[in-house]
Write an enzyme that holds these catalytic residues in place. Structure first.
Site, PDB file in Angstrom:
ATOM      1  N   CYS A  16       4.972  24.232 -32.708  1.00  0.00           N
ATOM      2  CA  CYS A  16       3.719  24.575 -33.504  1.00  0.00           C
ATOM      3  C   CYS A  16       2.629  24.201 -32.568  1.00  0.00           C
ATOM      4  O   CYS A  16       1.574  24.944 -32.731  1.00  0.00           O
ATOM      5  CB  CYS A  16       3.671  23.906 -34.819  1.00  0.00           C
ATOM      6  SG  CYS A  16       4.165  21.976 -34.354  1.00  0.00           S
ATOM      7  N   HIS A  70       3.404  18.013 -37.047  1.00  0.00           N
ATOM      8  CA  HIS A  70       3.180  19.422 -37.290  1.00  0.00           C
ATOM      9  C   HIS A  70       1.792  19.653 -36.985  1.00  0.00           C
ATOM     10  O   HIS A  70       0.868  18.778 -36.704  1.00  0.00           O
ATOM     11  CB  HIS A  70       3.330  19.483 -38.693  1.00  0.00           C
ATOM     12  CG  HIS A  70       3.293  21.012 -39.066  1.00  0.00           C
ATOM     13  ND1 HIS A  70       3.940  22.021 -38.352  1.00  0.00           N
ATOM     14  CD2 HIS A  70       2.712  21.712 -39.978  1.00  0.00           C
ATOM     15  CE1 HIS A  70       4.019  23.236 -38.893  1.00  0.00           C
ATOM     16  NE2 HIS A  70       3.057  23.311 -39.912  1.00  0.00           N
ATOM     17  N   ASP A  87      -1.234  28.225 -40.723  1.00  0.00           N
ATOM     18  CA  ASP A  87      -0.012  27.321 -40.753  1.00  0.00           C
ATOM     19  C   ASP A  87       1.190  28.521 -40.705  1.00  0.00           C
ATOM     20  O   ASP A  87       1.679  29.099 -41.636  1.00  0.00           O
ATOM     21  CB  ASP A  87       0.146  26.574 -41.657  1.00  0.00           C
ATOM     22  CG  ASP A  87       1.621  25.525 -41.490  1.00  0.00           C
ATOM     23  OD1 ASP A  87       2.377  26.121 -40.455  1.00  0.00           O
ATOM     24  OD2 ASP A  87       2.054  24.770 -42.214  1.00  0.00           O
TER      25      ASP A  87
END
Length: 199
Positions: A16, A70, A87
């Site tokens: 990520c 994250h 996201d």
């Protein structure tokens, strides 16, 4: 108004931090969003256990995913327009208004008690700072035998002139609370105050 599609952005599962790096680049270069309005946000805590709902790795959206960290991107929109979150791992609309993402992915009110037990902190990094300072040789994705835990992106690792690996500095929420290299750490309340859409 720009129209965004997930498939327009580079995505590699479990990377990520790099997905957001590349997404921020594209928002600036392909969608002409000024870097001054783009932020990368690392979300973690001292225990490295933060809860996220509406993630595509969880087949049942009622249950959260527990991530060690994250990373998302935020675009601070012009006056009168809602701030938006990008996201690539979420099942929510893409991009998603900040308030909608907050109440569905980060802090669903019906789960407030367990969220508070695993409260995340938010390291907010202006995109220009992220481009200048972030580096990852991807060694955190190797097991003890040197095998990939998840296949890496097919482009070269991201590095700076001075550094090839500093991801821990971005994930760490207990030091560098404010830094010229690694952004600023906010509590949930301060993070909401910074980005929440007021109207």
């Amino acid at each position: 108004m720009n129209t965004y599609k997930k498939e327009d952005f580079i995505y590699t599962s479990c990377y990520c931090e790099e997905n957001v790096y590349k997404l921020c680049e594209k928002l600036n270069k392909n969608f002409s969003i000024p870097l001054s309005r783009i932020y990368a946000v690392f979300i973690s805590n001292e225990d490295k256990e933060v809860l996220f709902w509406k993630q595509k790795s969880q087949s049942n959206n009622f249950y959260p995913v527990v991530w060690d960290y994250h990373v998302i991107a935020i675009v601070k929109e012009e006056e009168g327009q809602p701030n938006i979150i990008f996201d690539l791992d979420s099942t929510l609309p893409f991009p998603c208004e900040f308030n909608v993402y907050l109440l569905n992915a980060i802090y669903p009110r019906q789960f407030a008690r367990i969220v508070n037990e695993h409260q995340g902190l938010f390291r907010v990094i202006p995109a220009e700072m992220y481009f200048k300072n972030f580096a990852s040789d991807r060694s955190h994705m190797l097991d003890s035998d040197g095998n990939w835990l998840k296949p890496p992106p097919d482009y070269p690792p991201i590095e700076t002139k001075e550094c090839s690996m500093n991801i821990d500095q971005f994930i760490n929420m207990t030091s560098n609370t404010e830094s010229e290299k690694f952004g600023t750490v906010y509590s949930l309340k301060s993070f909401i105050d910074l980005f929440m859409n007021k109207n």
